[in-house]
Design an enzyme around this catalytic site. Structure first.
Site, PDB file in Angstrom:
ATOM      1  N   CYS A  63       0.720  -1.065   0.152  1.00  0.00           N
ATOM      2  CA  CYS A  63      -0.065  -0.567   0.094  1.00  0.00           C
ATOM      3  C   CYS A  63       0.874   1.152  -0.180  1.00  0.00           C
ATOM      4  O   CYS A  63       2.380   0.802   0.303  1.00  0.00           O
ATOM      5  CB  CYS A  63      -0.848  -0.540   1.166  1.00  0.00           C
ATOM      6  SG  CYS A  63       0.044  -0.712   2.741  1.00  0.00           S
ATOM      7  N   HIS A  71      38.338  -9.449  12.387  1.00  0.00           N
ATOM      8  CA  HIS A  71      38.473 -11.331  11.744  1.00  0.00           C
ATOM      9  C   HIS A  71      37.116 -12.179  11.491  1.00  0.00           C
ATOM     10  O   HIS A  71      36.754 -12.523  12.409  1.00  0.00           O
ATOM     11  CB  HIS A  71      38.812 -12.399  13.140  1.00  0.00           C
ATOM     12  CG  HIS A  71      39.716 -13.590  12.947  1.00  0.00           C
ATOM     13  ND1 HIS A  71      39.375 -14.802  12.345  1.00  0.00           N
ATOM     14  CD2 HIS A  71      41.259 -13.997  12.880  1.00  0.00           C
ATOM     15  CE1 HIS A  71      40.096 -15.149  12.271  1.00  0.00           C
ATOM     16  NE2 HIS A  71      41.003 -15.188  11.990  1.00  0.00           N
TER      17      HIS A  71
END
Length: 644
Positions: A26, A567
């Site tokens: 909508c 890492h």
């Protein structure tokens, strides 16, 4: 993050193509119909950039986006092959899962109405705004109401309303999965010029001896919806009992004939009478108790919008605004929409949080100028609650005034400051004055109440925050002050610096990492993220010191001297670079937010690796303390930890 990235997260969050029965949207929401809503993690969905909130309503999983919903819709559609407004076809989706049947009869009915009406709202808004402009131009005598230009522009404005039966035939055919073109033909029968001519003559009309009600179905809603609902069962019957050799000829012939007869003789008249009765009841209540009906409607409009049911009222106020002035729904929305804008404006002024100010300011503009209140509702009012109370109180007061003066809307447009001309009418000059007065009451009262009630503000990004000592027994002088800004500031003899998260995800402490090297802080202190996105970004301005050949780790140094190792995953060095794509190289300067690395997290997980991403300050010894953020969910715009 881009719309495409967020759309991909939304698509994956709802379970992908395998869990999507249907998607529409909508003005502000993506409306999914899912096979299993329990597969969706609401908390994660709310964390996706661009998502303002979610709502479970009558078999729909609604993702509230705001004004950019069409962009997100287009991006999601490209990711999978499932029924949508653009590609749904009854013949192609016969084996698709049926629509949800959950909820009581009323819930299912309002869901049906809302689902069919929602895709039409942009067209109705456009047509309504053209009518508003014409009202304004003719009232100011800038255009003649008898000229050809006015007539043609009126056609532009009236077309979305006049052809509603055909438009709704399309959306309803998708909802019930019937042949779309047959549904369009059913709508066309209702508004065919020859049939309308018979109706306008006013003489009794019969079809094969059966009486036909003299009713105009242009701009109608309920008749075509019921006809398409009937078509669902008719098609099932014809498909089952017609011989295969004649089906291609007999099925379309019988379907058009039966639908035409039943539509004009049975369903059309029944729905017309039902619609007339419903309109009479609403108008009766409003006429004899408008002082009560209007304040209740205006006060509770935010909650109606919150449930997504505001467009389920569309048949009532569409019929009212097309045939007669609407004196209930649209006036109530005027008060409620402007109140949301005022509450957001007050929050924007009162808050000390820059992010909150940006969100509230944008939400205020959206509500004031476009009448779109979801950003204000989900981003401000519901979040802080007290502004919502101010909106509802103001709505009740404004509604009481509207009920007393019988405020009316003469055109269908989403009420806002720009659409105030919808309340203009030459015969009721005082109506626009009352509308302006309602706007003033709603804005001023809500603004004052919001400022008086106040709200629990989010922490000020530039405010200080006390950090616990680094070790037990440390003196009070070891306590540092953390500045939550991107710059480094003095705090006594110490300074505090921010390291942002390189990726969106869940923040965990370094001690929680399932790897002794990181958990015991052998490489240094910091924090870790369980990533929810494949993109990893620079956590500050600085220089790339190292990009490991296996691409699973990157070393950076900030302009303020912080050396960080990102890492990506645990033991992922064993992948030897597979599933990683580097976007930077050693000695390259980066700005905070620059893309460093892409990692296919799903593939890494399938390969048996943990994707937890430690972010380590490798020169921890140069600082007093590393203090993780108190957030549990972070993005690249959130601090991961503070370096004191």
């Amino acid at each position: 993050m881009s719309v495409q990235d967020s759309a991909k997260q939304i698509y994956e969050g709802v379970g992908g193509e395998g869990n999507i029965n249907y998607l529409t949207h909508c003005v502000t929401r993506l409306r999914f119909r899912l096979k299993d809503e329990s597969k969706v993690d609401d908390a994660k969905m709310k964390q996706i950039p661009g998502v303002m909130g979610i709502n479970h309503q009558n078999g729909q999983y609604q993702v509230i986006i705001g004004n950019a919903v069409s962009d997100y819709y287009a991006a999601v559609v490209k990711l999978g092959n499932f029924p949508t407004d653009e590609n749904s076809d009854a013949s192609a989706t016969a084996t698709a899962a049926p629509a949800e049947k959950s909820g009581n009869l009323f819930d299912r009915f309002t869901n049906f109405i809302s689902s069919c009406m929602s895709p039409l709202i942009p067209a109705l808004i456009g047509g309504g705004m053209i009518k508003v402009v014409l009202i304004l131009l003719t009232t100011l005598h800038w255009m003649s109401a008898t000229g050809q230009t006015y007539t043609i522009l009126s056609v532009f404005g009236d077309a979305p309303f006049y052809f509603l039966p055909i438009e709704l035939a399309i959306t309803a055919s998708k909802y019930f999965k019937v042949n779309q073109m047959m549904a369009v033909i059913a709508g066309a029968i209702l508004i065919h010029p020859n049939f309308i001519k018979l109706v306008n003559l006013g003489k009794p009309v019969h079809l094969m001896g059966l009486p036909v009600t003299l009713a105009s179905y242009s701009s109608s809603v309920i008749p075509i919806l019921l006809i398409v609902w009937f078509m669902k069962y008719l098609e099932m019957f014809l498909e089952k009992y017609l011989p295969a050799s004649l089906k291609s000829i007999l099925k379309p012939l019988l379907e058009i004939f039966i639908v035409g007869v039943i539509g004009l003789v049975v369903i059309g008249p029944i729905s017309t009478w039902a619609g007339d009765l419903l309109s009479w009841i609403v108008l009766f209540i409003n006429k004899h108790a408008s002082w009560l009906a209007m304040p209740l409607m205006a006060a509770f409009m935010p909650l109606i919008v919150m449930t997504g049911m505001h467009w389920a009222f569309a048949p009532i106020f569409l019929a009212a605004s097309v045939a007669t002035p609407d004196s209930l729904i649209l006036p109530a929305m005027l008060a409620a929409n402007l109140a949301q804008g005022a509450a957001s404006l007050a929050v924007a002024i009162k808050t000390k949080n820059k992010n909150t100010r940006q969100v509230a300011s944008a939400a205020s503009i959206s509500a004031f100028l476009a009448g779109v209140t979801e950003p204000a509702l989900y981003g401000v009012s519901l979040k802080y609650k007290k502004p919502l109370y101010a909106v509802m109180i103001s709505g009740a007061v404004s509604g009481l005034y509207m009920g007393i003066v019988h405020l009316k809307s003469f055109a269908f447009a989403i009420p806002s400051l720009l659409s105030l001309p919808q309340f203009v009418n030459a015969k009721y000059f005082s109506n626009i004055i009352n509308a302006v007065f309602v706007a003033v009451i709603s804005i001023v009262l809500t603004f004052i109440l919001t400022m008086v009630f106040g709200f629990k503000d989010d922490p000020d990004p530039s405010a200080s925050k006390t950090v616990a000592p680094a070790a037990a027994g440390a003196s009070a002088s070891a306590t540092a002050t953390v500045e939550q800004t991107s710059s480094t500031v003095a705090s006594g003899a110490k300074t505090t610096k921010k390291v942002f998260s390189p990726v969106k995800g869940e923040l965990i402490t370094m001690e929680s990492v399932n790897d002794a090297t990181f958990a015991q802080k052998m490489l240094g202190d910091g924090a870790a993220v369980i990533p929810e996105d494949n993109h990893f970004y620079a956590p500050f301005d600085g220089v790339i010191e190292t990009v490991f050949p296996t691409k699973h780790a990157i070393g950076l140094k900030s302009d303020t001297g912080i050396e960080v190792l990102i890492h990506i995953g645990l033991d992922t060095v064993e992948l030897k670079g597979k599933y990683y794509t580097a976007h930077v190289e050693a000695n390259q300067r980066v700005k905070k937010g620059d893309l460093l690395m892409d990692a296919d997290l799903d593939a890494i997980k399938k390969a048996g690796y943990d994707t937890t991403t430690p972010v380590v300050v490798t020169n921890t010894k140069d600082f007093v303390e590393i203090q993780p953020s108190d957030k549990t969910q972070v993005t690249n715009d959130d601090p991961l930890f503070y370096v004191v």
